[in-house]
Design an enzyme around this catalytic site. Structure first.
Site, short mmCIF file in Angstrom:
data_model
loop_
_atom_site.label_atom_id
_atom_site.label_comp_id
_atom_site.label_asym_id
_atom_site.label_seq_id
_atom_site.Cartn_x
_atom_site.Cartn_y
_atom_site.Cartn_z
N GLU A 202 1.10 -1.14 -0.16
CA GLU A 202 0.22 0.08 -0.11
C GLU A 202 1.00 1.33 -0.11
OE1 GLU A 202 -2.68 -0.62 3.38
OE2 GLU A 202 -3.57 -2.42 2.37
N GLU A 306 -5.08 -8.22 -0.61
CA GLU A 306 -5.96 -7.75 0.17
C GLU A 306 -7.28 -7.05 -0.25
OE1 GLU A 306 -4.57 -5.26 3.68
OE2 GLU A 306 -2.74 -6.14 3.34
#
Ligand code: BMA
Length: 382
Positions: A202, A306
């Site tokens: 991320e 995810e």
């Protein structure tokens, strides 16, 4: 036969001097080291073990059967239980384990990780998963190496841990602890258990110390390469696939804006937490299409590393949102797995547990031919 004492003395002196010489010059007493044999020319690690190469190949081909369902910390705990052998919220709901298991090495060096999971137990579960033919992936919510704060302390740190930086040596010492953990992931027969390592995830967002507000593109890429090279070259760890996972991107250019290069990445992942409305089914489907086309063009694997919505507050989230997005197109279906985050408590969970409002829909999702749980997996390591 009688030996002359002087001759014996001379012989002893000679042997002592010779052995000291050999110690200083190991090449005199040992055969020269053979350079390691290349096993492949398509992974980040050209010395990867056969099991690791097989995992990669099988992940690339998995879409001919479907995609693996994954869950973070699945065996470690769930809603209302903690570290019970054999237990899993996913299994309690549908009767099978997930195909993919996520683990995290944040707080490495302590007895337990940042979410309280004992590292000793984690190693045991990783071995158990491999024994059943499942897939393990490891993320790294490491503490800020400069401030000592958490992974979410996004004060700048990357420049200081790169070579020449004030915290370079101490950061390598942290990576050494992860290396020791990874080297301990072996079967009783001594086979290293392949791990999909997912560092610095991320990174296009800004919450972490490796995020877009805390380091430059060059610093991020240098951090990635330094980490890979520390495990692969310094530690000679050859049972890793490397996954990168930016969050909620919408174009190839955006994906590649912070990217260390094709030579440094095996899996093109995506983290996505905006599936809170059906309006985002198509945008997610389109992004999956992008990463899956990028992976095909680069001979890599694509994955939804995810995904999820906290507390799964929609009764049809599994089929109406997640499966709908993955089924968006023939390309978007080609992701190897989709992993939902951890089931920490009744207020922080991403997979259903018995009695949850999305349970019936999860069973429909489980029965869909496209979803693969552990028993549906082909042999991934051969
Ligand atoms: C976050 C949350 C945190 C947790 C972290 C690492 O998304 O689940 O509670 O500490 O992941 O697992």
């Amino acid at each position: 036969m009688k030996h002359h004492p002087l001759k014996v003395m001379l012989l002893i002196i000679f042997l002592v001097i010779y052995s000291l010489h050999c110690e200083k010059n190991p090449s005199q007493s040992q055969k020269p080291q053979q350079p390691p044999t290349k096993t492949n020319d398509f992974l980040v690690d050209t010395l990867a073990t056969q099991e690791t190469i097989a995992l990669f190949r099988n992940l690339q081909n998995l879409h001919s059967r479907g995609f693996g369902f994954g869950h973070q910390d699945d065996l470690a705990y769930g809603v209302d239980w903690w570290a019970e052998p054999g237990q899993s919220d996913v299994k309690r709901v549908c009767g099978d384990y997930p195909a993919v298991y996520g683990w995290d090495v944040g707080n490495i060096g302590k007895a337990a990780n940042l979410d309280g999971v004992s590292f000793t137990d984690m190693k045991g579960w990783i071995r158990e998963v491999y024994g059943r033919g499942g897939i393990n992936t490891v993320s790294m919510h490491l503490a800020n190496p400069v401030s000592g704060g958490t992974a979410w302390d996004n004060s700048p740190a990357v420049a200081k841990i790169l070579p020449g930086g004030s915290h370079h040596a101490s950061y390598l010492a942290t990576l050494d602890l992860i290396a020791a953990f990874l080297k301990d992931l072996k079967t009783p027969q001594g086979v290293f258990i392949p791990i999909i390592l997912r560092p610095y995830h991320e990174h296009n967002h800004t919450w972490s110390w490796w995020g877009a507000s805390a380091c430059t593109v060059d610093e991020y890429n240098a951090l990635w390469r330094m980490t890979v090279s520390h495990f692969r070259d310094t530690h000679q760890i050859h049972h890793l696939l490397y996954a990168i996972s930016p969050q909620e991107i919408s174009s190839e250019a955006e994906y590649l804006a912070r990217y260390p290069g094709d030579r440094w990445v095996d899996v093109l992942g995506l983290d996505y937490y905006n599936l809170t409305t059906k309006n985002n089914v198509v945008p997610l489907g389109k992004t999956l299409e992008i990463i899956s086309n990028m992976a095909a063009a680069r001979n890599k694997v694509a994955a939804l590393t995810e995904v999820g919505v906290e507390k799964v507050p929609y009764a049809d989230w599994w089929t109406g949102y997640l499966l709908a997005a993955i089924k968006y197109s023939t390309a978007s279906r080609k992701i190897a797995w989709a992993l939902v985050w951890r089931n920490a408590s009744k207020s922080h969970f991403f997979a259903p547990y018995p009695g949850h409002l999305s349970m019936a829909d999860f069973l429909t999702f489980y029965q869909d031919p496209l979803t693969l749980f552990e028993r549906d997996l082909p042999k991934m390591y051969e």
